[in-house]
Design an enzyme around this catalytic site. Sequence first.
Site, mmCIF file in Angstrom:
data_model
loop_
_atom_site.group_PDB
_atom_site.id
_atom_site.type_symbol
_atom_site.label_atom_id
_atom_site.label_comp_id
_atom_site.label_asym_id
_atom_site.label_seq_id
_atom_site.Cartn_x
_atom_site.Cartn_y
_atom_site.Cartn_z
ATOM 1 N N HIS A 271 0.754 -1.109 0.085
ATOM 2 C CA HIS A 271 -0.122 -0.164 0.105
ATOM 3 C C HIS A 271 0.915 1.204 -0.157
ATOM 4 O O HIS A 271 0.557 1.889 -0.970
ATOM 5 C CB HIS A 271 -0.881 0.064 1.071
ATOM 6 C CG HIS A 271 -1.656 1.240 1.210
ATOM 7 N ND1 HIS A 271 -3.201 1.122 0.993
ATOM 8 C CD2 HIS A 271 -1.587 2.166 1.799
ATOM 9 C CE1 HIS A 271 -3.797 2.298 1.238
ATOM 10 N NE2 HIS A 271 -2.742 3.204 1.553
ATOM 11 N N GLU A 272 1.775 1.198 0.845
ATOM 12 C CA GLU A 272 2.534 2.652 1.130
ATOM 13 C C GLU A 272 3.562 2.527 -0.080
ATOM 14 O O GLU A 272 4.113 3.703 -0.714
ATOM 15 C CB GLU A 272 3.493 2.593 2.147
ATOM 16 C CG GLU A 272 2.844 2.559 3.447
ATOM 17 C CD GLU A 272 1.511 3.799 3.633
ATOM 18 O OE1 GLU A 272 2.130 4.779 2.815
ATOM 19 O OE2 GLU A 272 0.738 3.464 4.370
ATOM 20 N N HIS A 275 1.539 4.524 -2.726
ATOM 21 C CA HIS A 275 1.881 5.998 -2.566
ATOM 22 C C HIS A 275 3.267 6.641 -3.003
ATOM 23 O O HIS A 275 3.309 7.533 -3.824
ATOM 24 C CB HIS A 275 1.702 6.349 -0.942
ATOM 25 C CG HIS A 275 0.244 6.427 -0.430
ATOM 26 N ND1 HIS A 275 -0.826 7.085 -1.262
ATOM 27 C CD2 HIS A 275 -0.380 5.569 0.479
ATOM 28 C CE1 HIS A 275 -1.744 6.725 -0.318
ATOM 29 N NE2 HIS A 275 -1.696 5.916 0.329
ATOM 30 N N GLU A 301 -4.655 7.921 -2.970
ATOM 31 C CA GLU A 301 -5.257 6.689 -2.230
ATOM 32 C C GLU A 301 -5.459 5.560 -3.581
ATOM 33 O O GLU A 301 -5.320 4.220 -3.297
ATOM 34 C CB GLU A 301 -6.520 6.803 -1.809
ATOM 35 C CG GLU A 301 -6.983 5.681 -0.577
ATOM 36 C CD GLU A 301 -6.023 5.620 0.676
ATOM 37 O OE1 GLU A 301 -5.161 6.336 0.628
ATOM 38 O OE2 GLU A 301 -6.164 4.459 1.188
#
Lengths: 510, 510
Positions: A271-272, A275, A301
Amino acid sequence: MATDQARSDASETDTYEQFEARVQRISNVGNAAGILRWDQEVVMPDEGTPARAQQLSTLSSLSHELLTADETGELLSTLESDTLDEDATAVVREIRRRYDRETSVPQDLVEEISATASNAHPKWKQAKEADDFDHFAPTLEKLVALKREYANHIDPDADPYAVLFADYEPYIDLGTAERVLERLRETLVPLIDAVQDSDAALATDAFAGEFDDDDQEALARDVLDSLGYDWNRGRIDTAPHPFSSGTQFDARVTTRFEPADLLGSLTSTIHEFGHANYTLGLPDEGYATPLGEARDLSVHESQSRLWENHVGRSRPFWEHFLPIARERFPELEDVTPEEAYEAANQVYDDNLIRVEADELTYHLHIVIRFEIERDLIRGDLEVSEVPEVWNDKYEEYLGVRPDTDAEGCLQDIHWSHGDFGYFPTYSLGSVLASQLYAAAEDDCGEFDDDIREGEFAELNGWLRENIHRHGKRYVTPDLIEQATGEELTADYFLEYVESKYGDLYDLDGY
Amino acid sequence: MATDQARSDASETDTYEQFEARVQRISNVGNAAGILRWDQEVVMPDEGTPARAQQLSTLSSLSHELLTADETGELLSTLESDTLDEDATAVVREIRRRYDRETSVPQDLVEEISATASNAHPKWKQAKEADDFDHFAPTLEKLVALKREYANHIDPDADPYAVLFADYEPYIDLGTAERVLERLRETLVPLIDAVQDSDAALATDAFAGEFDDDDQEALARDVLDSLGYDWNRGRIDTAPHPFSSGTQFDARVTTRFEPADLLGSLTSTIHEFGHANYTLGLPDEGYATPLGEARDLSVHESQSRLWENHVGRSRPFWEHFLPIARERFPELEDVTPEEAYEAANQVYDDNLIRVEADELTYHLHIVIRFEIERDLIRGDLEVSEVPEVWNDKYEEYLGVRPDTDAEGCLQDIHWSHGDFGYFPTYSLGSVLASQLYAAAEDDCGEFDDDIREGEFAELNGWLRENIHRHGKRYVTPDLIEQATGEELTADYFLEYVESKYGDLYDLDGY
């Protein structure tokens, strides 16, 4: 005439250069503050807080003063009466928007909100620990009142919740967001019902066991290597609440390691990565201007969710990654890719906690918060009613009722920060992720084979080309339209989850 | 009358509060930049430089603008005509000094120096790598000329070298520094001669061997534990050129680990502890004003040298610390404290490199740089003459002549930064360290037994009481006078080295 024109062009250029230098200063102060916050979360000694708070407060007020100075207003007005190219027009548009908002709110109100939020945080923490909503309620009331006042300064004629939402998502109108969230609720409530009624038994214990932190860290590096993270412009560290931050020259990832939660750590890392990968795709030459800065929360997001869900929770990903994971953890030898896939996608039927939710129920957690905060800000709901309304909605949408407010309406930090209007961007991000992934597959063909081979370059190239390199050049609806040919729509997300969970849980009619 | 007086007091307070708020802002911007520099040296990814350079440049110009703004000048003038207490007087004195200096130098000259120094750094590096002084000479000439011009703006009637020296050491006059350095040269040249002629064979291989980095790190933590470092306000990391930085809330140490140089790593760690320990002793309530900031380079260096040399290179320290080191490195089992002490204090007779020098020859390296840079800035020496003068002085003072400029006048980075006047503060620091240590023993009794027991609280308490807690309250000569009862003097340092090395090398007449 030619000379006059040349002179006028030269003066426009001078004005624009002055303006750009000012914008870069503001941005550099903000980026410096970003490093200070990373430092605070990741490496700062415990007792460094008093000094750090002053440093951050100084940078924040300097940035505010630079932005709201008369010179900024004058430069904006001059430039708005000139003919500018597309890029310069975008920079002026973005700064104008910030200038108008920041100059319309009195500084003492901004400071009162900031001070109230600082005091609200410990109150909320104590209330959560003691399961005592009343301890937090007066502060929450004050924050709601202050943020209504704040919204009223920005636009006295607008729905105050729409004004607050625009702080996080300036270019998607609230009506669009509401329609998307409503469709999620209407479609996901029966889908989750069906999942909960299903007899399908998923292999959920593929990652049961205890996994050493150092080996987990090595595996987190493996997954970042595999996805193509640029270590010359990034790093990974641990933080209690994982986040990513930085610029195109230095975009860092954090994650967390818990011995019993290898899967949670991996999905958080992916997820990170999403980003940071967006940040790294912003153009170098746009650094410290809106052209080199990411679009807003929903688009950000969308990038994290795309990598976390469409890649990291897919079947072919586990075919690719399980052999790598087995190198670090031989105890995974007997786990099959299918079992890993099922473990990564199980739907919990009694989870009350948003941050522990699966990909499906997650959005009902968001819908509940959205409906409550919207009604609070609009004055349609009293703070004292929040716990009961919260519990009723959990029962209605998710079929579970919290026994305590600690696992109910006190679970999230956001409202204690005065962040009303933030929650919807999480779901909009997932929805947009699906829409972008579908458009990318439409352009490039299905990615399953690539993912199975650990090949992410084509997918990432599409994202770089269609999203990352534009920075804030286009407003969000235009960016989405250009990338996907359509307005923001929940269609692709709903199609994706219905097909995926219909298959996983063997559901009739899905 | 009473009412008038009260009103006047109130207005003074308001003015002082405004002034203090301004000072705190400037200081917080500087401290934020300090975190960014720490980050750059310790954790920043390789390619982060372009963004970091812009962030630091923005913070530096904001700080300059805040300091040199008309409002600062007006507040200073108002306050200087008021009656202020001792603390406020000190804050006004320190800011006045910075204000006068920064406002007297045109900003375009400051920027030219900064740009020239930025370009000088790669030139110097290339010249050093290629052993080609001529490659660096034109840039060095330009830097000398620019810094002379800079000094001329600050005080056209003063010795330009004295003006530059005062950038690093504002309150010790150059005459005092020159007298100290001259005494060092006069006394150390014959002492080193005697050492080099001595037949004494020191046990110099106590720490020969290869030592694992991770174990070295554990031992660095041991030594910091032992000295009483406050981990709640500090941390240790590695950096290619160890340094310490921070504030009283967060004072960090860096060190380096090389397998073959355990002793070098340990002494570097203790040295940086001395700096950080000073910072940690500054009063919390003075944070972001001169009252909570360290006195200048010589006093700072006195703290690092005191811990490095008077503690870390002492016999009793090795009696205390060797058993701890043996826990990490069992191969040290047969080393005796006396052997460790001798290894930590050997004098090299053919060392050309300042940063590798021992406690004794080190100061002749400094004297040589001081004499050369003083003559360059005064116009008594041409840049083209530097290599020969350098080599001649090495031969004369240290009995060694460099074969190359790479190991000669190109070895240090300082001049490529335009830092002329910095070198003397290293030796002044050592001299002051000895003077302070003697005064502390005068007040508390000898520390040998404490050190042998690993007890450093009384020594540190004396330093806290007499140096640290005062921040910049007193100008340096007053601080030294109050702590030791005397002016800055080389007596104690010379006494210390003559006795120590006379004993170690069994010298007649010492």
